[in-house]
Write a protein that holds these residues in place. Sequence first.
Motif: not given
Length: 433
Positions: A144, A191, A193-194, A198
């Motif tokens: 990120e 990840d 799942n993240a 983002i």
Amino acid sequence: MLLLRKNFSRSSPIATARPFAYRNRALSCDQTSLATLAATHGTPLYVYSQQHILGRLALFQQAFASRPHTICYAVKANSALAILKLLAQNGAGFDIVSGGELARVVKAAKPAVKKTVFAGVGKQIPEIDAALKAGILLFNVESESELALLADRAELLKIPARFSLRVNPDVFAETHPYISTGLSAHKFGIDINAARAIYRKAAKSKYLIPTGVSVHIGSQIRAVDPFGAALDRVTSLIQQLKKDGITLTHIDAGGGLGIEYTDAPFDPAAAVAAYAKQVLEATDHLDLHLLLEPGRFLVAQAGALLTTVVNVKKNGNKTFVITDAGMNDLIRPALYQAHHQILPVRQTSAKSSPVDIVGPVCESGDFFARDRDLPATKPGDLLAILDAGAYGMSLTSNYNTRTRPPEVLVDGAESRLIRRRETIKDLFAPELP
Ligand SMILES: *Cc1c(COP(=O)(O)O)cnc(C)c1O
């Protein structure tokens, strides 16, 4: 018994695993004698078959012909300018991991910059800026914070940045731990799942263009199921994003398809077909441009490292065959406990016995093979270390103040030097005594 073809067929340079075979008891690359190349250029010497590299590229292109795709060759596998140029001329784009590799693509094949993707966990501002200005296809963003940096640079330069998040699918791929990258314990990717949050955030940024999703689970992967499993996770992310109003155009399946380093039978066409089946099936319901990043599979088996025996030494009951190539010339055995077949360049009927084949570098890790059956050999004999076309020359160093070997590109019965041998003067050039 060695599985090397005896007859050469110009029309099918890729029918077998390697371009190296004995012709009249002399090991050859295509129709070119390795002993002749060694006499001309000296040893250690890297030799690659152009026809073989192009054959492997064609296998990939054919296997994915049913889908819009780009083969983005992973430059780090073998970054010789002549090889980059050859691949670009035949339709390839590139996967780069540094500003230096970007400079190589620009130098070797400038138009292919627009088919180039940029991965890596530690991209720095000058590298990002250079890639934006050069107009690469997209950035494979690995965190990120890197995405925030990319947004800043894009805004500053007023050049919108196309990006994919490189997601970490948490899929296990059976390979050496140093070249496995797709588990959450590894430093690579975001990840999965993240990722959705983002993308949603990035979609609001004026200078970030969400373009695709990428995944790369490791290298030298022989079982193809993990590729499908990783892409299944990626495609469900893509569908979630679609619901969020984020429509991507590209999906990047990464590289990593493995080869056979031993003398076991290996059918490269079948390997690509099995791989393509996984990739195509996992992505067939999506209308996306497919990016593929093979490195090793395209170039490893096209290459061999030629070396001369400098000494044969006995310590107790062990025999050491000492070569003029060392771990600085080919580090894979030392770094990954990698196996490479080693063949005498002149085929002999001499009795084989187990030996250690080692280099002259002052490290016990400087070996090419241990307890390997090799026909009796003597100083001056030539050996060929097979499957050295990938992660060979690109991982060389000057350790022990040794100069890097030259590289020759063979095309059938012809050959040309694509890199001269380094000199001691080259090594001293950057130093300020
Ligand atoms: C190294 C690498 C590749 C190429 O891997 P191979 O095993 O040589 O096919 C592809 N993509 C990325 C992101 C890489 O780091």
